[in-house]
Design a protein around this motif. Structure first.
Motif, PDB file in Angstrom:
ATOM      1  N   THR B 103      26.739  91.504  40.544  1.00 19.25           N
ATOM      2  CA  THR B 103      27.062  91.287  41.956  1.00 19.25           C
ATOM      3  C   THR B 103      28.550  91.095  42.120  1.00 19.25           C
ATOM      4  OG1 THR B 103      26.909  88.892  41.854  1.00 19.25           O
ATOM      5  CG2 THR B 103      24.889  90.068  42.336  1.00 19.25           C
ATOM      6  N   LEU B 104      28.951  91.151  43.366  1.00 16.13           N
ATOM      7  CA  LEU B 104      30.346  91.011  43.734  1.00 16.13           C
ATOM      8  C   LEU B 104      30.497  89.684  44.477  1.00 16.13           C
ATOM      9  CD1 LEU B 104      33.004  92.539  43.932  1.00 16.13           C
ATOM     10  CD2 LEU B 104      32.125  93.742  45.878  1.00 16.13           C
ATOM     11  N   THR B 105      31.314  88.788  43.924  1.00 13.77           N
ATOM     12  CA  THR B 105      31.508  87.474  44.547  1.00 13.77           C
ATOM     13  C   THR B 105      32.921  87.403  45.102  1.00 13.77           C
ATOM     14  OG1 THR B 105      30.061  86.550  42.866  1.00 13.77           O
ATOM     15  CG2 THR B 105      31.357  84.996  44.135  1.00 13.77           C
ATOM     16  N   GLU B 106      33.053  86.914  46.318  1.00 12.28           N
ATOM     17  CA  GLU B 106      34.359  86.868  46.948  1.00 12.28           C
ATOM     18  C   GLU B 106      34.749  85.432  47.241  1.00 12.28           C
ATOM     19  OE1 GLU B 106      34.599  88.069  51.042  1.00 12.28           O
ATOM     20  OE2 GLU B 106      36.422  89.208  50.657  1.00 12.28           O
ATOM     21  N   LEU B 107      35.985  85.085  46.936  1.00 14.75           N
ATOM     22  CA  LEU B 107      36.509  83.766  47.261  1.00 14.75           C
ATOM     23  C   LEU B 107      37.468  83.926  48.427  1.00 14.75           C
ATOM     24  CD1 LEU B 107      37.482  82.607  43.686  1.00 14.75           C
ATOM     25  CD2 LEU B 107      35.627  81.687  45.026  1.00 14.75           C
ATOM     26  N   VAL B 108      37.176  83.224  49.506  1.00 16.34           N
ATOM     27  CA  VAL B 108      38.019  83.320  50.693  1.00 16.34           C
ATOM     28  C   VAL B 108      38.685  81.969  50.886  1.00 16.34           C
ATOM     29  CG1 VAL B 108      38.001  83.715  53.166  1.00 16.34           C
ATOM     30  CG2 VAL B 108      36.375  84.897  51.738  1.00 16.34           C
ATOM     31  N   GLY B 109      39.959  81.965  51.222  1.00 18.16           N
ATOM     32  CA  GLY B 109      40.582  80.678  51.491  1.00 18.16           C
ATOM     33  C   GLY B 109      42.009  80.853  51.932  1.00 18.16           C
ATOM     34  N   ALA B 110      42.516  79.839  52.623  1.00 15.88           N
ATOM     35  CA  ALA B 110      43.914  79.860  53.035  1.00 15.88           C
ATOM     36  C   ALA B 110      44.783  79.742  51.787  1.00 15.88           C
ATOM     37  CB  ALA B 110      44.182  78.714  54.000  1.00 15.88           C
ATOM     38  N   SER B 111      46.087  79.785  51.987  1.00 11.85           N
ATOM     39  CA  SER B 111      46.979  79.728  50.847  1.00 11.85           C
ATOM     40  C   SER B 111      46.839  78.393  50.145  1.00 11.85           C
ATOM     41  CB  SER B 111      48.399  79.920  51.367  1.00 11.85           C
ATOM     42  OG  SER B 111      49.312  79.559  50.383  1.00 11.85           O
ATOM     43  N   SER B 112      46.899  78.428  48.822  1.00 14.58           N
ATOM     44  CA  SER B 112      46.928  77.192  48.042  1.00 14.58           C
ATOM     45  C   SER B 112      45.637  76.384  48.138  1.00 14.58           C
ATOM     46  CB  SER B 112      48.073  76.318  48.569  1.00 14.58           C
ATOM     47  OG  SER B 112      48.868  75.876  47.541  1.00 14.58           O
ATOM     48  N   THR B 113      44.496  77.041  48.155  1.00 11.18           N
ATOM     49  CA  THR B 113      43.235  76.308  48.193  1.00 11.18           C
ATOM     50  C   THR B 113      42.464  76.457  46.892  1.00 11.18           C
ATOM     51  OG1 THR B 113      42.376  78.226  49.357  1.00 11.18           O
ATOM     52  CG2 THR B 113      42.791  76.261  50.668  1.00 11.18           C
ATOM     53  N   GLY B 114      43.073  77.031  45.881  1.00  3.71           N
ATOM     54  CA  GLY B 114      42.418  77.018  44.589  1.00  3.71           C
ATOM     55  C   GLY B 114      41.768  78.326  44.173  1.00  3.71           C
ATOM     56  N   LYS B 115      42.019  79.429  44.903  1.00  9.81           N
ATOM     57  CA  LYS B 115      41.347  80.689  44.562  1.00  9.81           C
ATOM     58  C   LYS B 115      41.786  81.176  43.192  1.00  9.81           C
ATOM     59  CE  LYS B 115      42.994  82.935  48.187  1.00  9.81           C
ATOM     60  NZ  LYS B 115      43.791  81.923  48.857  1.00  9.81           N
ATOM     61  N   THR B 116      43.100  81.214  42.971  1.00  6.62           N
ATOM     62  CA  THR B 116      43.584  81.704  41.687  1.00  6.62           C
ATOM     63  C   THR B 116      43.170  80.766  40.564  1.00  6.62           C
ATOM     64  OG1 THR B 116      45.473  82.636  42.847  1.00  6.62           O
ATOM     65  CG2 THR B 116      45.618  82.532  40.479  1.00  6.62           C
ATOM     66  N   GLN B 117      43.130  79.471  40.844  1.00  8.89           N
ATOM     67  CA  GLN B 117      42.716  78.520  39.813  1.00  8.89           C
ATOM     68  C   GLN B 117      41.275  78.785  39.393  1.00  8.89           C
ATOM     69  OE1 GLN B 117      44.859  76.066  38.522  1.00  8.89           O
ATOM     70  NE2 GLN B 117      46.323  77.279  39.678  1.00  8.89           N
ATOM     71  N   ILE B 118      40.405  79.035  40.375  1.00  7.58           N
ATOM     72  CA  ILE B 118      39.010  79.334  40.043  1.00  7.58           C
ATOM     73  C   ILE B 118      38.924  80.620  39.237  1.00  7.58           C
ATOM     74  CG2 ILE B 118      36.745  79.917  40.975  1.00  7.58           C
ATOM     75  CD1 ILE B 118      37.200  78.071  43.223  1.00  7.58           C
ATOM     76  N   CYS B 119      39.721  81.631  39.622  1.00  4.94           N
ATOM     77  CA  CYS B 119      39.697  82.891  38.886  1.00  4.94           C
ATOM     78  C   CYS B 119      40.103  82.677  37.440  1.00  4.94           C
ATOM     79  CB  CYS B 119      40.648  83.904  39.531  1.00  4.94           C
ATOM     80  SG  CYS B 119      40.090  84.497  41.116  1.00  4.94           S
ATOM     81  N   MET B 120      41.164  81.886  37.231  1.00  3.61           N
ATOM     82  CA  MET B 120      41.624  81.670  35.856  1.00  3.61           C
ATOM     83  C   MET B 120      40.608  80.857  35.071  1.00  3.61           C
ATOM     84  SD  MET B 120      45.765  81.374  35.989  1.00  3.61           S
ATOM     85  CE  MET B 120      46.028  80.126  37.198  1.00  3.61           C
ATOM     86  N   GLN B 121      39.988  79.893  35.737  1.00  2.00           N
ATOM     87  CA  GLN B 121      38.963  79.092  35.067  1.00  2.00           C
ATOM     88  C   GLN B 121      37.786  79.969  34.678  1.00  2.00           C
ATOM     89  OE1 GLN B 121      39.040  75.599  34.765  1.00  2.00           O
ATOM     90  NE2 GLN B 121      36.946  75.164  34.197  1.00  2.00           N
TER      91      GLN B 121
END
Lengths: 350, 331
Positions: B103-121
Motif C-alpha cells: 500500500t501507499l501511505t502518505e504523511l501530511v503535515g505543515a512544516s516541521s511537524t516530523g514528517k522527515t523524522q518519521i521517514c528516517m525512523q
C-alpha cells in the motif's frame, strides 16, 4: 536442434537470427541461414523463441519533458507510450515530424539494463544514489561555515552546512544581512585553519535579476568551481508585491527552491536565503511567522528565525533534519557577528 | 495504437495480414472492437480461412495472457498482510502494526511537524529490524545520515556489545540507499526504472520499503497554470506508485505538505485528484510550539476508523511514545 543453437549462442554471448524460407514449420525448412551477430550491435533484438530479450522500457508520452505541440502530435498519431527501441524513421513518418525531432524524442526515453544483480541503483546513469554508510562518512568529514558566534554555531551543529539550503528570517534590522555578509567572509577561511577556503556569491537585486542569475548558475558553477556559498538577499521583497496570481507565485517559488536545492547538492555549496517575517492572525492573537507562506516553508532544509527580546538578539532554529530546536543569543558589532555581550536568561521562544 | 503485425504472432502471415486489412483490421484496437463472428463468417469464404482462424485464436489467447489473473477471496486472505513497524509503540498501535506492504501511505503535515523524522525512523527500523533494503528518494535535501545513525543507535540500544553494535549499525546503514531527484521527470524516470528492475530480477531483491520525501515539492512547480500537463504528470506519478505497491508488494511512504484550508485547518496540498492515490493518509501536527510532542491522526484508511489519533515525541534517539521518559542514549 534449436536447443543446441540456443546453448551455443548463450555460451558465446551472441544473439542469433534465423531466416527461414517458409513460415509454416521451423523444423522442415529447406534453407536455413543462421547469422551470428555480436551482442553489441543488436541490442534491441527480440528472439522468436524468447530466451533473450532486452528490457523494453515503455514510457508514457505524458511523462516525457516535451513541448506541448510535439506531445499533441504524438497523441494524435496514436502514440501514448514510447519505448526506446522504436525506429526514428518510422516515428518521424507516423507523427509527421522531422528526423531530428524524432531522434530527440527517443533520446529522452531511458534504456535500462536488466543484467545487473540486485539493486545497484547507484550505477544507473543519471541517479547519484549513495548508501547511508558512505553518506555518514562524508557528512562527518564535511566542514562547516562558522558564524563567528559560538552559541549560534552550537545550535547549528558547528556552523552552516554545505549541500543544504538554510533560511534566515527575521524582522528588519535584526541582523539578517549582517549574518549573510559574515558567512560570506567566513567561507573564505583557509582549509589549514579549519574553514572551507571557498568563494562566495552574494545575490542582491531585483527579482528578474535574481531569477536570471539562478537560471544561469549552472554554467557559472562550471567555470567557478571554488564557490562554496551562495547568499540570496532577500527572496521576499519582490515576491511579496506585484503578484496578483498567487498560484503563479507558488509555482515560481517552488521551482526556485528546487533549483537551489539541486545547485547545493550537485556542486557541494551552502545556500543561504534571507526572508522576512509577517504577522499571522490566529485564534490566540497574532503570531510572527516567516513570509512567503506554507509552500516556501518546505523549500529549505534548515530554518533560523532572528528576533529581539528584552534588548537582546536571539536566533532560534526551528527546522532541521538532524538538530533539535534550540535558541542562541548573539550580537552585531563593528567586527560583525559576535557572541552575546552577557549571558542573559535565554527566552525559549518569542 | 499497436499494429497487429507488431505482436509478432507466428500465424500472422502476409496473406493473413492482407485479409485482415481488407476487412479494416489493422491495429489491435480494430481487432478488439470488430465483430468476430461476422469476421469469421466472411473468412469461411476466403481461401486462407484456416490461417485466419488460427491467427484469430492466437491473437485472442495472447491478449488474454496479458491480463492479470483473477484472485479468489480465499487466496487473498491466505496471502496475509505484512507490516513494517516504525519503531515507536504508539504509532505502531495506531497503524495496527506499521506501514502495510503493498500500500501507499502518505504523511501530511505543515512544516516541521516530523514528517522527515518519521521517514528516517521508518528507514532505520526497516533496515535493522526487518533486514531489508530501503530506498530513500530525497527531493528536498532533508536526509541526514547522522540522524539515521542516532535512530539506529536508539533501536539497538543496550541490546548488544559495542563491537556488535558497530557492525550491525554499519550493515543496516548500508542497506539504506538515498537518491536525490529534483524534478518530476527525473522522479518518473527513476520510478519506472525501479519497476523494470524489480520485474526483471524477482528473486534477488530484498527491497521492501520505498520512501519519497517529498512528493509535493517536485509536483508543485508544474501544477496549475494554463495547460494541464502538470496535472497529468501528478496522476502519472500516482499511477506508477500504485503499480509499484500493488505488483511488487512494496511498502511506499510519501510525504506531502499542507496549504491553507477553510477556517484555520490546513488541508493537504496537491488537490482533490491526489486524494484517491494514497491508501492511507496520516495528518501530523505539533501539539504546541514549545513542546516536542506531536500528534498523528488518520485522515483516510480503508480498514480503520478515521477519528483515531495518537501522540509521539521526537527525542535524541528517534521517535518515542509520548508517555515514556526518554533515556539519554548518545551514539
Amino acid at each position: 536442434m534449436t536447443d543446441n543453437l540456443r546453448q551455443f549462442a548463450k555460451s558465446k554471448h551472441l544473439a542469433y537470427v534465423v531466416h527461414v524460407s517458409t513460415a509454416e514449420n521451423i523444423f522442415s525448412v529447406d534453407i536455413m541461414l543462421i547469422t551470428f551477430v555480436s551482442f553489441s550491435h543488436f541490442r534491441g533484438l527480440e528472439d522468436r523463441f524468447g530466451w533473450w530479450q532486452e528490457e523494453e522500457v515503455l514510457m508514457d508520452v505524458v511523462t516525457l519533458p516535451l513541448p506541448p505541440s510535439l506531445r499533441s502530435k504524438l497523441h494524435a498519431a496514436g502514440y501514448t507510450t514510447i519505448d526506446c527501441n522504436v525506429s526514428p524513421v518510422q516515428l518521424a513518418r507516423d507523427v509527421s515530424i522531422t528526423h531530428e525531432e524524432a531522434l530527440g524524442i527517443i533520446k529522452l526515453v531511458p534504456s535500462f539494463n536488466s543484467s545487473r544483480d540486485g539493486l545497484g541503483f547507484s550505477s544507473t546513469g543519471d541517479f547519484c544514489g549513495q548508501n547511508a554508510w558512505d553518506l555518514l562518512r562524508n557528512e562527518k568529514a564535511r566542514r562547516r561555515i562558522v558564524t563567528s558566534c559560538q552559541e549560534l554555531d552550537g545550535i547549528l551543529g558547528s556552523g552552516v552546512c554545505t549541500k543544504e539550503v538554510t533560511e534566515i528570517c527575521g524582522v528588519p534590522g535584526v541582523g539578517k544581512t549582517q549574518l549573510g555578509i559574515q558567512l560570506a567572509i567566513n567561507v573564505q577561511i583557509p582549509m589549514a585553519l579549519g574553514g572551507l577556503g571557498g568563494h562566495a556569491v552574494y545575490i542582491d537585486g531585483g527579482i528578474t535579476q535574481q531569477v536570471a542569475v539562478i537560471n544561469s548558475m549552472e554554467k557559472f558553477m562550471a567555470e567557478h568551481s571554488e564557490v562554496r556559498l551562495i547568499v540570496i538577499d532577500s527572496v521576499t521583497f519582490h515576491f511579496r508585491q506585484g503578484f496578483d496570481d498567487m498560484a503563479l507565485r507558488t509555482r515560481l517559488l517552488s521551482t526556485l527552491s528546487q533549483k537551489l536545492m539541486a545547485l547545493a547538492q550537485q556542486h557541494d555549496l551552502a545556500v543561504v536565503v534571507v526572508n522576512q517575517v509577517t504577522n499571522k492572525i490566529t485564534s490566540e492573537g497574532s503570531e510572527v511567522v516567516p513570509a512567503l507562506g506554507e509552500s516556501w516553508s518546505h523549500a529549505c532544509t534548515n530554518r533560523l528565525i532572528l528576533y529581539w527580546n528584552d534588548g537582546q538578539r536571539f536566533a532560534s532554529l526551528f527546522k532541521s533534519p538532524s538538530r533539535p530546536n534550540a535558541t542562541a543569543a548573539y550580537d552585531v558589532s563593528a567586527q560583525g557577528i559576535t557572541d552575546a555581550a552577557q549571558t542573559s536568561k535565554k527566552a525559549k521562544y518569542m | 495504437m499497436v499494429l497487429l503485425e507488431n505482436l509478432k504472432l507466428p500465424s500472422f502471415t502476409p496473406a493473413v495480414r492482407a485479409f485482415f486489412a481488407a476487412e479494416g483490421i489493422v491495429t489491435v484496437e480494430d481487432f478488439v472492437l470488430h465483430d468476430l463472428h461476422k469476421f469469421l463468417a466472411v473468412a469461411e469464404q476466403s481461401p486462407v480461412s484456416a490461417d485466419v482462424k488460427e491467427a484469430v485464436t492466437e491473437a485472442l489467447s495472447y491478449l488474454e495472457n496479458l491480463q492479470e489473473k483473477w484472485k479468489g477471496g480465499l487466496g487473498l486472505s491466505q496471502q496475509g498482510v505484512r507490516y513494517l513497524s516504525l519503531g515507536c509503540r504508539s504509532i505502531d498501535e495506531l497503524l495496527q502494526g506499521g506501514i502495510q506492504e503493498g500500500t501507499l501511505t502518505e504523511l501530511v503535515g505543515a512544516s516541521s511537524t516530523g514528517k522527515t523524522q518519521i521517514c528516517m525512523q521508518a528507514a532505520a527500523c526497516a533496515a535493522y529490524n526487518h533486514q531489508c533494503s530501503v530506498i530513500f528518494v530525497d527531493t528536498c535535501g532533508a536526509f541526514s545520515s547522522q540522524r539515521v545513525a542516532h535512530m539506529l543507535g536508539g533501536i539497538l540500544g543496550s541490546l548488544l556489545q559495542v563491537e556488535d553494535q558497530r557492525t550491525e549499525l554499519t550493515s543496516a546503514l548500508k542497506r539504506i540507499e538515498r537518491i536525490a531527484v529534483f524534478d518530476v521527470f527525473a522522479l518518473l524516470t527513476f520510478l519506472q526504472g525501479i519497476y523494470d528492475t524489480l520485474q526483471a530480477g524477482a528473486e534477488k531483491n530484498r527491497l521492501r520499503l520505498l520512501i519519497i520525501d517529498s512528493v509535493s515539492s517536485v509536483i508543485s512547480p508544474v501544477l496549475g497554470g494554463n495547460h494541464s500537463q502538470g496535472h497529468a504528470l501528478m496522476i502519472s506519478v500516482g499511477q506508477i506508485l500504485k503499480k509499484l505497491a500493488a505488483r511488487q508488494r512494496l511498502a511506499i511512504l510519501i510525504t506531502n505538505h499542507t496549504v491553507a484550508g477553510i477556517g484555520s485547518h490546513p488541508r493537504p496540498a496537491l488537490g482533490g485528484s491526489w486524494k484517491a492515490v494514497p491508501h492511507t493518509r496520516l495528518m501530523l501536527s505539533h501539539e504546541s510550539p514549545r513542546s516536542d510532542i506531536y500528534r498523528m491522526s488518520i485522515l483516510k484508511q480503508t480498514s480503520m476508523s478515521c477519528s483515531k489519533q495518537t501522540t509521539f515525541r521526537i527525542g535524541k534517539a528517534g521517535l518515542l511514545p509520548s508517555d515514556t521518559r526518554e533515556n539519554a542514549t548518545e551514539l
